[in-house]
Scaffold this motif. Structure first.
Motif, PDB file in Angstrom:
ATOM      1  N   GLY A 373       0.819  -1.211   0.000  1.00 24.75           N
ATOM      2  CA  GLY A 373       0.000   0.000   0.000  1.00 24.75           C
ATOM      3  C   GLY A 373       0.847   1.252   0.000  1.00 24.75           C
ATOM      4  N   ALA A 374       1.888   1.281   0.840  1.00 20.84           N
ATOM      5  CA  ALA A 374       2.779   2.443   0.873  1.00 20.84           C
ATOM      6  C   ALA A 374       3.546   2.588  -0.434  1.00 20.84           C
ATOM      7  CB  ALA A 374       3.746   2.315   2.047  1.00 20.84           C
ATOM      8  N   LEU A 375       4.012   1.465  -0.999  1.00 22.35           N
ATOM      9  CA  LEU A 375       4.779   1.519  -2.243  1.00 22.35           C
ATOM     10  C   LEU A 375       3.917   1.980  -3.413  1.00 22.35           C
ATOM     11  CD1 LEU A 375       7.440   0.930  -3.717  1.00 22.35           C
ATOM     12  CD2 LEU A 375       6.651  -1.426  -4.024  1.00 22.35           C
ATOM     13  N   PHE A 376       2.692   1.458  -3.517  1.00 23.62           N
ATOM     14  CA  PHE A 376       1.803   1.882  -4.597  1.00 23.62           C
ATOM     15  C   PHE A 376       1.450   3.365  -4.472  1.00 23.62           C
ATOM     16  CE2 PHE A 376      -0.026  -2.653  -5.325  1.00 23.62           C
ATOM     17  CZ  PHE A 376       1.123  -2.968  -6.030  1.00 23.62           C
ATOM     18  N   ALA A 377       1.194   3.820  -3.249  1.00 27.71           N
ATOM     19  CA  ALA A 377       0.879   5.235  -3.063  1.00 27.71           C
ATOM     20  C   ALA A 377       2.056   6.114  -3.482  1.00 27.71           C
ATOM     21  CB  ALA A 377       0.504   5.491  -1.602  1.00 27.71           C
ATOM     22  N   ALA A 378       3.269   5.717  -3.097  1.00 25.24           N
ATOM     23  CA  ALA A 378       4.449   6.492  -3.473  1.00 25.24           C
ATOM     24  C   ALA A 378       4.668   6.466  -4.985  1.00 25.24           C
ATOM     25  CB  ALA A 378       5.681   5.946  -2.744  1.00 25.24           C
ATOM     26  N   SER A 379       4.457   5.318  -5.615  1.00 23.72           N
ATOM     27  CA  SER A 379       4.639   5.216  -7.067  1.00 23.72           C
ATOM     28  C   SER A 379       3.617   6.066  -7.810  1.00 23.72           C
ATOM     29  CB  SER A 379       4.523   3.749  -7.504  1.00 23.72           C
ATOM     30  OG  SER A 379       5.511   2.949  -6.879  1.00 23.72           O
ATOM     31  N   LEU A 380       2.379   6.059  -7.342  1.00 26.44           N
ATOM     32  CA  LEU A 380       1.342   6.862  -7.985  1.00 26.44           C
ATOM     33  C   LEU A 380       1.623   8.355  -7.835  1.00 26.44           C
ATOM     34  CD1 LEU A 380      -1.749   4.775  -6.856  1.00 26.44           C
ATOM     35  CD2 LEU A 380      -1.040   5.138  -9.224  1.00 26.44           C
ATOM     36  N   MET A 381       2.016   8.777  -6.634  1.00 21.09           N
ATOM     37  CA  MET A 381       2.294  10.195  -6.414  1.00 21.09           C
ATOM     38  C   MET A 381       3.547  10.646  -7.152  1.00 21.09           C
ATOM     39  SD  MET A 381       1.333  10.714  -2.360  1.00 21.09           S
ATOM     40  CE  MET A 381       1.582  12.491  -2.458  1.00 21.09           C
ATOM     41  N   SER A 382       4.456   9.721  -7.447  1.00 22.39           N
ATOM     42  CA  SER A 382       5.701  10.067  -8.142  1.00 22.39           C
ATOM     43  C   SER A 382       5.595   9.918  -9.648  1.00 22.39           C
ATOM     44  CB  SER A 382       6.852   9.190  -7.620  1.00 22.39           C
ATOM     45  OG  SER A 382       6.972   9.279  -6.226  1.00 22.39           O
ATOM     46  N   LEU A 394      -4.821  12.208  -2.265  1.00 22.43           N
ATOM     47  CA  LEU A 394      -6.023  11.470  -1.865  1.00 22.43           C
ATOM     48  C   LEU A 394      -6.419  10.406  -2.879  1.00 22.43           C
ATOM     49  CD1 LEU A 394      -8.381  14.113  -0.181  1.00 22.43           C
ATOM     50  CD2 LEU A 394      -7.105  12.238   0.872  1.00 22.43           C
ATOM     51  N   PRO A 395      -6.461  10.699  -4.194  1.00 25.50           N
ATOM     52  CA  PRO A 395      -6.715   9.613  -5.147  1.00 25.50           C
ATOM     53  C   PRO A 395      -5.648   8.521  -5.098  1.00 25.50           C
ATOM     54  CG  PRO A 395      -7.085  11.738  -6.193  1.00 25.50           C
ATOM     55  CD  PRO A 395      -6.463  12.013  -4.864  1.00 25.50           C
ATOM     56  N   ALA A 396      -4.394   8.906  -4.866  1.00 28.09           N
ATOM     57  CA  ALA A 396      -3.337   7.898  -4.758  1.00 28.09           C
ATOM     58  C   ALA A 396      -3.578   6.989  -3.555  1.00 28.09           C
ATOM     59  CB  ALA A 396      -1.975   8.581  -4.637  1.00 28.09           C
ATOM     60  N   LEU A 397      -4.036   7.574  -2.453  1.00 30.18           N
ATOM     61  CA  LEU A 397      -4.340   6.772  -1.269  1.00 30.18           C
ATOM     62  C   LEU A 397      -5.450   5.773  -1.561  1.00 30.18           C
ATOM     63  CD1 LEU A 397      -3.908   6.322   1.807  1.00 30.18           C
ATOM     64  CD2 LEU A 397      -5.636   8.092   2.192  1.00 30.18           C
ATOM     65  N   LEU A 398      -6.496   6.224  -2.235  1.00 30.55           N
ATOM     66  CA  LEU A 398      -7.607   5.343  -2.567  1.00 30.55           C
ATOM     67  C   LEU A 398      -7.197   4.273  -3.575  1.00 30.55           C
ATOM     68  CD1 LEU A 398     -10.605   4.605  -2.397  1.00 30.55           C
ATOM     69  CD2 LEU A 398     -11.050   6.325  -4.169  1.00 30.55           C
ATOM     70  N   LEU A 399      -6.468   4.683  -4.617  1.00 28.35           N
ATOM     71  CA  LEU A 399      -6.052   3.718  -5.635  1.00 28.35           C
ATOM     72  C   LEU A 399      -5.087   2.686  -5.061  1.00 28.35           C
ATOM     73  CD1 LEU A 399      -5.539   5.989  -8.787  1.00 28.35           C
ATOM     74  CD2 LEU A 399      -7.287   4.228  -8.425  1.00 28.35           C
ATOM     75  N   THR A 445      11.874   1.008  -5.962  1.00 29.94           N
ATOM     76  CA  THR A 445      11.861   1.943  -4.822  1.00 29.94           C
ATOM     77  C   THR A 445      12.689   3.201  -5.027  1.00 29.94           C
ATOM     78  OG1 THR A 445      13.714   0.745  -3.791  1.00 29.94           O
ATOM     79  CG2 THR A 445      11.488   0.035  -3.217  1.00 29.94           C
ATOM     80  N   THR A 446      13.393   3.327  -6.150  1.00 32.64           N
ATOM     81  CA  THR A 446      14.251   4.491  -6.357  1.00 32.64           C
ATOM     82  C   THR A 446      13.437   5.670  -6.887  1.00 32.64           C
ATOM     83  OG1 THR A 446      16.143   3.066  -6.845  1.00 32.64           O
ATOM     84  CG2 THR A 446      16.293   5.363  -7.554  1.00 32.64           C
ATOM     85  N   GLY A 447      13.713   6.851  -6.352  1.00 32.70           N
ATOM     86  CA  GLY A 447      13.102   8.076  -6.853  1.00 32.70           C
ATOM     87  C   GLY A 447      11.642   8.259  -6.501  1.00 32.70           C
ATOM     88  N   LEU A 448      11.193   7.669  -5.412  1.00 31.91           N
ATOM     89  CA  LEU A 448       9.788   7.783  -5.019  1.00 31.91           C
ATOM     90  C   LEU A 448       9.588   9.004  -4.126  1.00 31.91           C
ATOM     91  CD1 LEU A 448       8.851   4.063  -4.238  1.00 31.91           C
ATOM     92  CD2 LEU A 448       8.564   5.333  -6.366  1.00 31.91           C
ATOM     93  N   ARG A 449       8.430   9.603  -4.263  1.00 33.99           N
ATOM     94  CA  ARG A 449       8.066  10.760  -3.437  1.00 33.99           C
ATOM     95  C   ARG A 449       6.751  10.458  -2.735  1.00 33.99           C
ATOM     96  NH1 ARG A 449       4.575  14.783  -4.323  1.00 33.99           N
ATOM     97  NH2 ARG A 449       4.318  14.145  -6.511  1.00 33.99           N
ATOM     98  N   LEU A 450       6.719  10.702  -1.429  1.00 30.90           N
ATOM     99  CA  LEU A 450       5.517  10.420  -0.634  1.00 30.90           C
ATOM    100  C   LEU A 450       5.350  11.551   0.369  1.00 30.90           C
ATOM    101  CD1 LEU A 450       3.373   8.205  -0.485  1.00 30.90           C
ATOM    102  CD2 LEU A 450       4.699   7.115   1.303  1.00 30.90           C
ATOM    103  N   ASP A 451       4.139  12.109   0.422  1.00 29.37           N
ATOM    104  CA  ASP A 451       3.922  13.268   1.280  1.00 29.37           C
ATOM    105  C   ASP A 451       2.475  13.275   1.748  1.00 29.37           C
ATOM    106  OD1 ASP A 451       4.353  15.576   2.660  1.00 29.37           O
ATOM    107  OD2 ASP A 451       5.103  16.724   0.941  1.00 29.37           O
TER     108      ASP A 451
END
Length: 674
Positions: A373-382, A394-399, A445-451
């Motif tokens: 869940g954390a990895l997918f959210a970071a990938s979507l936001m990045s 918020l959409p990244a969290l849901l997706l 996992t490289t270059g991911l952004r999560l906020d």
């Protein structure tokens, strides 16, 4: 074609893995318990030897002999006396034994972290300072590898000889198979079991001391490495020591031979991951391809409090929970950042309540779902998920939550035909595979952004978002627990055969609850990543998942309120004290689980109920529960009687109509004949 030098290099790894597998199998055959704490005992003895040699200056060989022959067996005797003897005497199921051994693992991890920290030690003492031996064709092999293999073969021969050809071996098999009958025949069951535990712990200590020089010495790494040899024990069906040795040596040689295979680009990274994690892959494949290798753990997963022991709760018993959870909003920024982990972790814990508490499916792999869940959210936001553009928070969290649901469906299929220990090991293997092949790969996992997501970018507003998500999750849990679906889940948990006979689609229900639990865990994991503003693979380590599972069990595996309290305890202790204190507290609670039926929360209710609501509150609630159960049973009986009477009347009318039709049929034929 095999390369001799590489094969001989893999022999050393295979020999050590064989020793771990032989120790696990021997401990299982000697005690009847699949001891998940075996790896933690090996880690603790290896750390003790490091302390004696590197810090206190003891000679390595005498210190090792003292640890192997005295300390480790004494620790095994302590475990048997304080943890497992009471469970064995009352005939506890295999899953309860599994929970107790998990408590031992968590407790020892906490002790090691509190004592030595989590940093790696690069100088573990070597027991055998040896060189190399030249073989035919100029090939060389390490003398240490030959010594390790000789130790493994010697241990296997001794174990086989003792168990098959001595009176003690017969007594040991009798105690493991049927303790009550063994005691009736005059066998000193406690003494025999104590010897088995002492010998199993001695093998664990020997494994840790021999394995430590080949790896970095740290609490999580060494413990998990020993646990990975479970795959060898599983492939040997927890019975055959020669098969375990052959499988371990074959895996070690295959792992070494893969180093000469060279591919291009990303494929080479995955090949290297496969080469360094062969034992994990074998564990998962053995569990999936050998579904009948472990049949233990088919009874109820954990003891539940009888309805008659429940106490009456006040009408607004839940009110302190939102007040306490909202209290961090008044704290400063630094403390609020630490408190942000509580709702997120509580959501992950609630996913275990859904899966294990309500459906009875023992899962040790929730850390994998949370990490995804954390990895997918970071990938979507990045903007690094399958070529999609950057997705808002918020959409990244849901997706991210929805994307993990199919993973839960996929991994839920092995649960259809597995229960107890087999299911627990399968989910643990899935978590380890995800950790090694996804979380540990730079390509993912490289270059991911999560906020923090907009419009909850502030610390307090993000905490409010977490509380909203936790509240929605608790409403979902209540809906699952109180409705028709909840009754089907409880029926499946208590008796799969009975639920199937009542018309419940047990396989479909299992897969469904795995999917829901995976989605809930992914939501909690994504919030954990957002609170830390980064994806941290270490936060979702498989051993961390074991600690989480133990925490939920300690507070009550079927209690959502207990899951919230467990999350608050872990985060509070880790933030306010030294690292490792929360692990020790959870481990101690898991070890004492046999004395706390239903968990700490249920035990507190039973103990404090008479104090808060009067001496007869438990009995009054018991009477009310009994009255309600009796009323329901009476209603069912009356309904069954009515249905039976209606069925008999219907069958009577059918027989009358059939008789009338039969008597008129010949006349019709006769009339037609005339």
């Amino acid at each position: 074609m095999l390369t001799i030098d590489l094969a001989l290099a893999g022999l050393a790894v295979g020999a050590i893995a064989a020793l771990g597998a032989v120790g696990l199998i021997t401990s299982y055959r000697a005690t009847g318990v699949f001891n998940l704490g075996f790896g933690a005992v090996a880690m603790l003895i290896a750390y003790l030897l490091w302390q004696q040699v590197r810090v206190w200056g003891w000679p390595v060989v005498p210190a090792a002999l003292f640890d192997i022959l005295v300390v480790a067996p004494a620790f095994g005797l302590l475990l048997e006396r304080l943890v497992f003897r009471g469970l064995s005497r009352r005939g506890a199921g295999p899953a309860e034994m599994l929970a107790a051994s998990l408590g031992v693992l968590v407790l020892l991890l906490g002790i090691a972290i509190l004592t030595w920290g989590t940093e790696s030690r690069l100088d573990p003492p070597t027991l055998f300072e040896t060189g190399s031996v030249k073989l035919w064709g100029g090939a060389t092999v390490s003398e240490a590898a030959l010594i390790d293999l000789g130790v493994v073969v010697g241990v296997a021969v001794i174990v086989a000889g003792v168990t098959r050809f001595t009176r003690f071996g017969a007594d040991l098999r009798a105690v493991v198979d049927r303790r009550e009958l063994a005691e009736l025949s005059g066998v000193a069951a406690d003494r025999v079991s104590a010897v088995g535990w002492a010998f199993g712990s001695m093998l664990a200590g020997l494994t840790g001391i021999l394995l430590a020089p080949h790896v970095r010495l740290d609490p999580f790494g060494l413990t998990l490495l020993v646990l990975e040899t479970i795959g060898v024990a599983v492939a040997a069906r927890l019975a055959s020591l020669p098969a375990a040795i052959l499988v371990a040596v074959a895996i070690g040689i295959g792992q070494s031979e893969l180093t000469r295979v060279q591919l291009d680009g990303k494929a080479q990274n995955m090949l290297q991951a496969l080469q360094s994690n062969m034992f994990v892959v074998v564990l998962l494949l053995a569990l999936l391809l050998l579904p009948r290798m472990i049949e233990v753990g088919s009874r109820a997963s954990y003891p539940r409090v009888d309805a008659g022991a429940r106490t009456r709760l006040p009408a607004l018993w839940w009110l302190p929970y939102p007040i306490v959870l909202a209290a961090p909003l008044a704290l400063g920024t630094d403390h609020l950042r630490s408190a942000q982990q509580i709702p997120a972790l509580a959501i992950v814990f609630v996913s275990l309540v859904i899966l294990t508490g309500y459906a009875g499916q023992v899962s040790l792999g929730q850390a994998g779902y949370a990490g995804l869940g954390a990895l997918f959210a970071a990938s979507l936001m990045s903007g690094k998920f399958l070529g999609l553009p950057e997705v808002p928070g918020l959409p990244a969290l849901l997706l991210a939550t929805l994307l993990v649901v199919p993973v839960g469906l996929l991994t839920g299929y092995p649960a259809i035909r597995r229960r107890g220990l087999a299911l627990a090991l399968t989910t643990f293997a899935v978590a380890v595979v995800v950790s090694r092949f996804v979380f540990a790969q730079p390509i993912f996992t490289t270059g991911l952004r999560l906020d923090h997501p907009w419009p909850f970018s502030g610390e307090r507003s993000f905490y409010v978002l977490e509380l909203i998500c936790l509240g929605l999750t608790l409403l979902l849990v209540r809906r699952l627990h109180t409705g028709r679906l909840g009754r089907m889940l409880v029926a499946t948990r208590d008796s799969e055969g009975g639920a199937a006979a009542s018309g419940v689609d047990v396989p479909g229900l299992k897969v469904f609850v795995f999917a829901v639990s995976a989605g809930v865990a992914a939501l909690g994991g994504a919030l954990m990543g957002m609170s830390g503003r980064a994806f941290d693979a270490q936060a979702f380590d498989p051993l961390i998942g074991l600690i989480w599972f133990a925490a939920v069990v300690v507070f009550g595996v079927d209690s959502a309120a207990g899951a919230v309290l467990a999350a608050a305890l872990i985060v509070g202790l880790d933030s306010g004290t030294r690292e490792g204190v929360s692990t020790i507290v959870i481990g101690a609670g898991a070890v004492l689980l046999s004395r706390m039926p239903g968990g700490a929360l249920a035990t507190a209710r039973r103990v404090l109920g008479p104090v808060l609501f009067g001496p007869g509150s438990v009995e009054r609630e018991s009477e009310r529960e009994w009255t309600r159960d009796s009323a329901r049973d009476s209603a069912r009986v009356r309904s069954a009687v009515r249905l039976t009477a209606a069925g008999e009347a219907l069958r009577g009318r059918v027989r009358q109509q059939a008789a009338a039709a039969g008597s008129s049929a010949p006349r019709a034929r006769d009339g037609g004949g005339r």
